[in-house]
Design an enzyme around this catalytic site. Structure first.
Site, PDB file in Angstrom:
ATOM      1  N   GLY A 212      11.360 -27.787  14.971  1.00  0.00           N
ATOM      2  CA  GLY A 212      10.033 -28.591  14.868  1.00  0.00           C
ATOM      3  C   GLY A 212       9.008 -28.198  13.611  1.00  0.00           C
ATOM      4  O   GLY A 212       9.490 -27.626  12.739  1.00  0.00           O
ATOM      5  N   SER A 213       7.675 -28.391  14.274  1.00  0.00           N
ATOM      6  CA  SER A 213       6.559 -28.195  13.087  1.00  0.00           C
ATOM      7  C   SER A 213       6.416 -26.808  12.742  1.00  0.00           C
ATOM      8  O   SER A 213       6.804 -26.027  13.614  1.00  0.00           O
ATOM      9  CB  SER A 213       5.418 -28.888  13.522  1.00  0.00           C
ATOM     10  OG  SER A 213       4.897 -28.174  14.617  1.00  0.00           O
ATOM     11  N   GLN A 215       3.440 -25.661  12.510  1.00  0.00           N
ATOM     12  CA  GLN A 215       2.332 -25.099  13.362  1.00  0.00           C
ATOM     13  C   GLN A 215       2.759 -24.889  14.849  1.00  0.00           C
ATOM     14  O   GLN A 215       2.523 -23.530  15.504  1.00  0.00           O
ATOM     15  CB  GLN A 215       1.119 -25.943  13.556  1.00  0.00           C
ATOM     16  CG  GLN A 215       0.543 -26.339  12.316  1.00  0.00           C
ATOM     17  CD  GLN A 215       1.075 -27.220  11.286  1.00  0.00           C
ATOM     18  OE1 GLN A 215       2.219 -28.011  11.335  1.00  0.00           O
ATOM     19  NE2 GLN A 215       0.875 -27.173   9.794  1.00  0.00           N
ATOM     20  N   GLY A 216       3.651 -25.452  15.354  1.00  0.00           N
ATOM     21  CA  GLY A 216       4.092 -25.392  16.726  1.00  0.00           C
ATOM     22  C   GLY A 216       5.060 -24.381  16.817  1.00  0.00           C
ATOM     23  O   GLY A 216       4.999 -23.440  17.676  1.00  0.00           O
ATOM     24  N   GLY A 217       6.052 -24.155  15.909  1.00  0.00           N
ATOM     25  CA  GLY A 217       6.797 -23.078  15.666  1.00  0.00           C
ATOM     26  C   GLY A 217       6.050 -21.807  15.469  1.00  0.00           C
ATOM     27  O   GLY A 217       6.718 -20.693  16.315  1.00  0.00           O
ATOM     28  N   GLU A 236      13.406 -23.206  13.322  1.00  0.00           N
ATOM     29  CA  GLU A 236      13.355 -23.795  12.009  1.00  0.00           C
ATOM     30  C   GLU A 236      12.222 -24.733  12.069  1.00  0.00           C
ATOM     31  O   GLU A 236      11.696 -25.563  12.859  1.00  0.00           O
ATOM     32  CB  GLU A 236      14.577 -25.106  12.062  1.00  0.00           C
ATOM     33  CG  GLU A 236      14.752 -25.711  10.681  1.00  0.00           C
ATOM     34  CD  GLU A 236      15.388 -26.909  10.917  1.00  0.00           C
ATOM     35  OE1 GLU A 236      15.113 -28.090  10.371  1.00  0.00           O
ATOM     36  OE2 GLU A 236      16.885 -26.636  11.369  1.00  0.00           O
ATOM     37  N   CYS A 273      15.177 -32.932   8.442  1.00  0.00           N
ATOM     38  CA  CYS A 273      14.911 -31.479   7.843  1.00  0.00           C
ATOM     39  C   CYS A 273      15.352 -31.345   6.521  1.00  0.00           C
ATOM     40  O   CYS A 273      14.587 -30.079   5.812  1.00  0.00           O
ATOM     41  CB  CYS A 273      15.194 -30.403   8.835  1.00  0.00           C
ATOM     42  SG  CYS A 273      16.934 -30.534   9.134  1.00  0.00           S
ATOM     43  N   GLU A 365       5.469 -29.692   3.058  1.00  0.00           N
ATOM     44  CA  GLU A 365       6.205 -30.753   3.287  1.00  0.00           C
ATOM     45  C   GLU A 365       5.445 -32.069   3.741  1.00  0.00           C
ATOM     46  O   GLU A 365       4.446 -31.998   4.454  1.00  0.00           O
ATOM     47  CB  GLU A 365       7.104 -30.341   4.527  1.00  0.00           C
ATOM     48  CG  GLU A 365       8.057 -31.402   5.051  1.00  0.00           C
ATOM     49  CD  GLU A 365       8.976 -30.991   6.265  1.00  0.00           C
ATOM     50  OE1 GLU A 365       9.924 -31.505   6.421  1.00  0.00           O
ATOM     51  OE2 GLU A 365       8.403 -30.263   6.980  1.00  0.00           O
TER      52      GLU A 365
END
Length: 484
Positions: A212-213, A215-217, A236, A273, A365
């Site tokens: 995922g993103s 920030q979230g990761g 990832e 991705c 990205e």
């Protein structure tokens, strides 16, 4: 008690209940014969294929990815489930290193040592937005964890909630048919961010798989490491996937390579991705003609609505941010009617190599159909651009076929920053096989020594254990010799 607090308590209780069932199922599933695990994986693949038509229709309704793309993705998901089953039958999870005892004093003498691998335990699996089958409920993370002997707790993505529920219901049916505990494949439905942290922080969770993103990761990665007992977090987090177009790659023409690249940038509305986001081209006449051809080809690409309105909004903000950087030239701009819920228009920007290297904002990205062209004057510029990227899933090197000092230097830098280096083709499209590597240095992933695609992915969820002077039953019990 406020309604918000009551909802949070209820959500946390639901997570605790799911984890408790998974924890209860873990010991029996880990001790299962490998044939039990492979039968489960094949049963899941069969169930997906039996219900393919309604699943594809539902997936298209929720994601707008199109029946053609989704049929291929479902086929890939079933393929990798069966692939892990085949490798289980061939002994991928039963590898041992056995050193017989040697009489005498150390260092020549030693006891009998047997090195094998034990499952880490319940795996919290966070589904991806952009692959509703292959990186979701029964995707590669689930398949590799189940193959390793780990039960799985699935946190579905909000971009395709009903599909996730439907696929999990299929999985639950397969578990019942095969007499396996329901906790082998748990499901945490539409958890909030706080609940997701609760899941990662739960003491009975043994590892986390996340796609995922950034920030979230990173937030979940920090939670996994803040536990009293930290656990592996396989995340990832995103990638710009540089593609280097050497002069040799354009020696014959510019139109065909430009069309190939444009199709890759726009594939799946740029929501891959591995979508090429940084294009390194020489600052000369041929390079200019290539960029012009790329802009024309990209403008002709047909896109579709992005996965979620929030994702579209994020794409617009990211491209606006790039466009506002000093020295950036907009080659292909946004057009009217590009609001959330409508297909976004592809974007193409251009900057010189020195400005790219100096500005970290340009290394971020743009998740969508967009790319940044970086104009390089010479070989040293190209190496500087790749070095500035730091970590990425892929680097593609077009035209580096000859064995020259320049190409060797280029390949060395590419291998230092990427998990996969391509010399032909485009990075979109990740083959599921034994040699695949999908993961790169930070910030592309949190564990660059592992892969989330391919059969080596099982290694993430296995921990080596050495048994010393063990009786045969102990080796057999840890070698897939018991039954559920």
């Amino acid at each position: 008690m406020s309604a918000v607090l009551e909802a949070a308590i209820s959500e946390f209780a639901a997570i605790d209940s799911v984890v408790a069932r998974s924890h209860e199922a873990q010991a029996a599933y880990a001790a299962a014969r490998h044939a039990v695990r492979s039968a489960l994986l094949r049963g899941l693949a069969d169930a997906l294929e039996r219900d393919a038509a309604p699943l594809i229709a539902l997936a298209d309704e929720e994601t707008s990815l199109g029946a053609g793309r989704l049929n291929g993705e479902l086929a890939r998901t079933a393929f990798q489930l069966r692939g892990f089953a085949d490798r289980l039958d061939a002994g991928i999870a039963a590898r041992i290193v056995d050193n017989a005892a040697v009489a005498g004093a150390p260092p020549a003498g030693r006891p009998h040592l047997t090195r094998m691998f034990a499952p880490l335990g319940p795996v919290a699996m966070f589904s991806a937005s952009n692959f509703p089958f292959a990186f979701s409920v029964l995707g590669g993370d689930t398949a590799s964890a189940l193959a390793a002997g780990c039960v799985v707790i699935i946190k579905p993505h909000s971009g395709h909630p009903e599909l996730s529920r439907r696929v999990h219901a299929l999985a639950a049916g397969v578990l019942r048919e095969q007499g396996l505990p329901e906790g082998v494949i748990g499901f945490v439905d539409q958890a909030s961010r706080e609940a997701a942290v609760r899941l990662v922080s739960h003491p009975d969770v043994g590892a986390v798989a996340f796609t995922g993103s950034y920030q979230g990761g990173v937030a979940l990665w920090k939670a996994a490491n803040a536990r009293a007992c930290p656990i592996p977090f396989y995340g990832e987090l995103g990638s710009v996937n540089p593609l280097v177009v050497t002069p040799q790659a354009l020696a014959q023409e510019v139109e065909t390579p430009a069309a190939t690249l444009a199709a890759s940038i726009a594939l799946g509305c740029g929501q891959f991705c591995t979508s090429p986001g940084v294009i390194v081209v020489r600052d000369d006449g041929t390079g200019t003609r290539f960029v012009e051809a790329l802009a024309r080809s990209l403008a002709a690409q047909r896109t579709h609505a992005m996965l979620t309105p929030a994702m579209h909004c994020g794409f617009e903000k990211a491209t606006e941010h790039i466009a506002a950087q000093p020295g950036v030239v907009t080659r292909l701009a946004a057009q009217a009617g590009s609001a959330a819920g409508h297909p976004p228009t592809p974007r193409l920007f251009e900057i010189d190599a020195q400005s790219f290297v100096a500005n970290a904002a340009l290394h971020e990205e743009m998740f969508g159909p967009a790319a940044l062209v970086v104009r390089a004057r010479h070989d040293a510029d190209v190496l500087d651009v790749l070095t500035a990227v730091e970590g990425t899933l892929t680097v593609t090197l077009w035209g580096a076929e000859a064995d020259t000092a320049a190409n060797r230097a280029l390949a060395a830098v590419a291998q230092r920053i990427a998990g996969r280096v391509l010399f032909r083709g485009v990075p979109t499209g990740v083959a599921v096989c034994d040699a695949q590597q999908h993961g790169g240095p930070w910030p592309a992933s949190t564990q660059p020594q592992t892969t989330s695609v391919g059969y080596a992915a099982i290694e993430r969820f296995l921990r080596p254990v050495a048994l010393q002077d063990a009786p045969p039953w102990a080796i057999d019990a840890n070698h897939g010799g018991a039954t559920v």
